[in-house]
Structures are given as C-alpha cells and as structure tokens.
Design an enzyme around this catalytic site. Structure first.
Site, short mmCIF file in Angstrom:
data_model
loop_
_atom_site.label_atom_id
_atom_site.label_comp_id
_atom_site.label_asym_id
_atom_site.label_seq_id
_atom_site.Cartn_x
_atom_site.Cartn_y
_atom_site.Cartn_z
N ARG A 47 -17.06 -14.48 9.46
CA ARG A 47 -18.17 -15.28 8.94
C ARG A 47 -18.01 -16.77 9.18
NH1 ARG A 47 -19.76 -12.64 3.37
NH2 ARG A 47 -17.79 -13.60 2.84
N ASP A 90 -22.16 -12.57 10.22
CA ASP A 90 -22.15 -12.03 8.88
C ASP A 90 -22.58 -10.56 9.04
OD1 ASP A 90 -22.73 -11.11 6.39
OD2 ASP A 90 -23.79 -12.93 5.73
N LYS A 144 -7.04 0.39 6.69
CA LYS A 144 -7.14 0.80 5.29
C LYS A 144 -7.62 -0.36 4.41
CE LYS A 144 -3.51 0.64 2.56
NZ LYS A 144 -2.70 -0.47 2.03
N ASP A 173 -2.84 3.94 10.18
CA ASP A 173 -1.79 3.88 9.17
C ASP A 173 -0.64 3.20 9.89
OD1 ASP A 173 0.56 4.37 7.67
OD2 ASP A 173 -0.55 5.87 6.53
N HIS A 174 -0.40 1.94 9.59
CA HIS A 174 0.50 1.19 10.47
C HIS A 174 1.92 1.75 10.45
CE1 HIS A 174 1.63 -1.12 6.84
NE2 HIS A 174 2.71 -1.50 7.50
N LYS A 178 5.37 2.39 13.59
CA LYS A 178 6.75 1.90 13.50
C LYS A 178 7.66 2.78 14.36
CE LYS A 178 6.31 0.13 8.77
NZ LYS A 178 6.63 -1.29 8.70
N GLU A 212 9.79 -2.65 -1.99
CA GLU A 212 9.46 -4.00 -1.53
C GLU A 212 9.93 -5.01 -2.56
OE1 GLU A 212 5.53 -4.23 0.75
OE2 GLU A 212 5.06 -3.07 -1.03
N ASP A 231 -2.20 2.40 -2.86
CA ASP A 231 -1.86 1.42 -1.82
C ASP A 231 -0.78 1.96 -0.88
OD1 ASP A 231 -1.93 -1.23 -0.63
OD2 ASP A 231 0.01 -1.60 -1.60
N HIS A 236 0.87 5.75 3.61
CA HIS A 236 2.17 5.67 4.30
C HIS A 236 3.15 6.76 3.84
CE1 HIS A 236 0.31 1.97 5.27
NE2 HIS A 236 0.73 1.27 4.25
N LYS A 334 6.72 -2.59 -6.01
CA LYS A 334 6.83 -4.02 -5.73
C LYS A 334 7.93 -4.58 -6.63
CE LYS A 334 2.80 -4.39 -3.32
NZ LYS A 334 2.85 -4.54 -1.86
#
Ligand code: BG6
Length: 485
Positions: A47, A90, A144, A173-174, A178, A212, A231, A236, A334
């Site tokens: 945008r 936009d 995602k 899905d990153h 890997k 993490e 999340d 994952h 986390k």
C-alpha cells in the site's frame, strides 16, 4: 517436476517484515548464485506510495541488514535490484490491479507470493482474476496463517481454488524449506539402518521441541489472536511429526510425500475434554530472565491481560499399526531458556541384558536430530568402559555424532525461503503443504482448542527463561519419561 520458469515474480506485502528479513535476502542469494532465471523480473506491491527507485533503495537497505556480510557484495546487490520494480496497490480496491497488468504478461509465466494478512487473500485473488492475472501459467504461494480454524481455512482454500487449482497452489510452511528438516527424510530413507527399527516394537517415544527465546517481537496483534498451538503446532510441529511418522513414500515427489504425510495427520488421535487435562498443558510467560537479561511478562509486553498461551506441551498418538502405543510429546514456547528445535527418538531397552548379572545397566539407545540452531544428528550407543571388570562390568553411553555444519562446511547454509522460492519459481510443490494436509492439521487443533474451552483450561504462568509450567514436566513424568534438555 519442474515447468517453464515464469518471467515475473509478483510479491504482495513487499514492504513487510518477512519480505525484508527473508524474501529479499533469499532472492538475492539465488540471484548471487546464478540460480534465478536470467530474465526473471520481481514486482513488489504494497500500500505504501513508493516509486521503483524508493523501493529498490529500501530493498538494498534490507539486504545490507539481513544478508550475512561474507555473502553480500554491493555489485551483486546492485544487479539484483535491477530486477525489481514496485507498484503501489491497495488490494481491497480493484482498480489498482490494472496497473499491475500493464507491467505483467501472465502468458509469459507468473509466480505470485502472498505475504499479506489472510483477510486480504480473497480481495487479492478477485483483483488478480478481474485484471486477467490468473490462468494456466500463473501459480500462487500463500504464507501462513491460513485461517485460524478449520472453517476459516476452508474459506481461504475455497477462495483460492476459484482461480488456482491445487496443482498451482503453493502453501508455505517454512520449516519444510529448512535443510535439516529435509535431512530427516535422508536419514530415514537413504539409510537402511533405521527404518526396520522405526516403529512401536523398537521406539518407546518421540519428543519434538521447538523452543524460542524471543517474546512477542512486536507481533502482539497477530500473536495474541493465535497462541502457541495455532502459531507453531498447527503447522511446523505437525509437519515435523508427519515427516517422522510417515510411511516410506514411493518417490520423493509431491504426490507420494504428501499422500504419506496426510495419512499420519488423519491418524492423530483426537484429544477431547476428558483427555485434555492429561494430554495438553498450556502456559503463558511471566516476567523472568532469558540469557541473564530480565524480560517482562507477556501481559506487560501486550499491555493488557490475556488468556493466550505462549507455551504448549502435548502428548499425541498416531493411531496406526506402526505407532500404536508410542507417545509423541510435543512442546513449544516463547521465552524458553534457549533457542532449540529438535526431534528426539527414545528407543526401547534391549529385551534382555546379559550384563545385568555383572552389575551393568544398559541404557536404551537414543537418536537426536537437532534442527536449529545447531544442526546435528547424534545417536547414543552403549559401550564398555575399558578395564578388567573385577568389580563388575561398566557400560557407558557414547554419542556417535554427525555435525552437519562441519561435515558440510563448504556448503553455504541457505535461508529456508531460498529453497521454497526456487521451488515455486520452478513449479515443484513437494515441499509445500497440500490442502488436505492443512485441513487435517486444523481439524486436530480445533478439537484440542474446543476441549480446552469445555474443560476450562487456562494457561499457567511460567517465569520467562524456564521450560514452561511445571505441569509440562508432569505431562511426561507421569509416563516415566523426561524431556530431553
Ligand atoms: C513462525 C511463527 O511461523 O515461526 C513465529 O509465526 C516463530 O512465532 C517462527 O517465531 C519460528 O521460525 P524459526 O524458523 O525461527 O524457527
């Protein structure tokens, strides 16, 4: 399976955090190694009102910040940004798409990457379709979150399917990009050693940890509506579980691999209100310290109270012949004490120890597949401690380790998105998630969440810098299992 490369890569969300931290550095990496089609043009859109020069300058800045210095050269960065142009758009307003169509000829092949809020997916697809930017030679990658439950994920998938058949839809899905995750497939299926033991006769349990140290990282708006289960586990961790548990695919191709994964996902035992207390623990970090630094609690970071979980530990079962009775313990959170993603396989004890009468205990074998930050594979075997054994035999666990980092030191460690972007450009969907997989994942996750709701489960506090609430330890200890720390 690859097809003619597209002449354009169109990036929605081009000014966003993912684009700056991952996508542009990945595309730069591919460009610098001569892996992008020579004529590939990259069109960014968002945008913000920018012109080509502004956007190229911000892309250069992103590369300087995020590409490892030993791989960055100003020359290559300059030739890379030559490929880039920018269109202000936009996505909720149809007229903006005409300007895109002026720059892009979809008949020459187009790969589109949507890295925007999912609430914009439908409008974007409608806009693309109205402008004639869909068709046989156009494929679409989606980041995602693909919905927040099964129903909303179906809505997104239906909206996508109007313009993009499954074969041209690339759900990211990153974790699948890997290197160490793909190495799991090599470990299982390029060696004859493990597969005969890879079942309930020989494996006691499996642990998957994705820990993490970071907290909210300014993503409160998204994260507080999601939580750790949606999340991290929905995507994952369930993908990791599927790769560990799946039957050997006939081939390393998109259909064979994804057929096997989806069978596992559909075999996950449902967790209902009666089981949820013993099978799923949630937590939310309170103030504490990570790496010796004091950090605030989740609610302080968010600046409001919340019942969103930042930690979850689950005991899952794959109800099929291979895995009957083998628990899969999953945990993610986390503000854990360290960043660590790993898969830990605990084998069973030897059926009879010939050394017991000589006072020696044989520990069961263990296999660790460390995914990040260390990349290594470690197998613990029992060995005899040297000596004359007059006081009895002593056995000791000895690790057999492959440090992937060192063993392949001459290979550059690539960002997961390099692999995924190249596969998108070349049209290979093997490492992307198929609709039936995503929906099976959501189905399982939705049931856990509704069981939490029915059972009134609320996240328990844990001090930042710990491995979650003590109930997470009890989750495995009840079964006589310790988390691998
Ligand atoms: C993302 C989550 O999908 O994965 C983030 O939304 C998380 O919350 C991230 O931090 C972790 O990815 P990685 O590659 O750093 O393990």
């Amino acid at each position: 399976m690859t097809s003619d490369p597209p002449s354009t890569l169109l990036l929605f969300g081009a000014t966003g955090d993912l684009a700056h931290r991952m996508l542009l550095p990945s595309l730069y990496g591919l460009h610098a190694d001569g892996l992008l089609p020579p004529d590939l043009k990259i069109v960014g859109t968002a945008r913000s009102a920018l012109n080509d020069a502004d956007y190229r300058a911000s892309a250069l800045q992103a590369l300087r910040e995020h590409v490892p210095t030993d791989f960055f050269t100003e020359d290559k960065a300059a030739s890379f940004v030559e490929r880039i142009s920018y269109v202000t758009l936009d996505a909720t307003k149809a007229e903006g798409f005409a300007a895109l169509r002026e720059r892009i000829d979809p008949a020459q092949g187009l790969a589109i990457f949507l890295s925007t809020a999912p609430s914009l997916f439908k409008a974007t697809i409608d806009g693309l379709e109205a402008a004639g930017l869909t068709g046989e030679r156009v494929r679409l990658a989606l980041e995602k979150p693909l919905g927040s439950n099964l129903a909303s994920s179906r809505e997104i998938n239906d909206a996508v399917a109007v313009a993009f058949p499954e074969a041209r839809t690339f759900r990211i899905d990153h974790y699948l990009g890997k290197e160490t995750v793909q190495n799991l497939l090599a470990l299982r299926f390029a060696n004859s050693l493990f597969e005969p033991l890879w079942n309930s006769a020989h494996i006691d349990h499996v642990q998957i940890t994705v820990a993490e140290t970071v907290g909210l990282e300014g993503r409160g708006d998204y994260y507080d509506g999601a939580g750790a289960l949606r999340d991290m586990v929905q995507n994952h961790m369930l993908q990791l579980l599927a790769l560990v548990a799946m039957e050997p695919p006939a081939d390393f191709d998109a259909t064979s691999v994804r057929d096997e994964k989806v069978k596992v996902l559909r075999s996950l035992r449902r967790i209902g209100p009666a089981e949820v207390g013993a099978s799923a623990v949630t937590g939310q970090y309170a103030a504490g310290a990570v790496g010796g630094q004091p950090v605030p609690g989740y609610a302080d970071e968010l600046q409001r109270t919340s019942s969103t979980e930042t930690f979850v530990a689950l005991k899952a079962h794959v109800d099929n012949w291979r895995w009957a009775g083998v628990p899969f313990y999953l945990r993610t959170g986390k503000r854990m004490p360290e960043r660590r993603t790993e898969i830990f396989i605990q084998f069973k004890s030897v059926p009879h120890s010939i050394f017991a009468s000589r006072g020696a205990a044989a520990q069961p074998n263990k296999l660790l597949i460390a995914i990040q930050p260390e990349e290594n594979i470690r197998l613990w075997l029992m060995a005899k401690t040297p000596g004359l054994d007059r006081q009895g035999i002593r056995l000791r666990e000895m690790p057999l380790a492959i440090g992937v980092d060192n063993a392949f030191a001459d290979h550059r460690r690539r960002i997961a998105y390099e692999r995924l972007l190249l596969d998108l450009i070349e049209g290979d969907p093997t490492l992307f998630v198929r609709r039936d997989e995503v929906e099976a994942q959501w189905d399982w996750i939705d049931r856990v969440r509704s069981a939490w709701g029915e059972a009134g489960v609320e996240p328990r506090p844990y001090a930042a810098g710990n491995w979650g609430p003590s109930a997470a330890i009890a989750l495995t200890e009840r079964d006589g299992v310790h988390w691998h720390d």
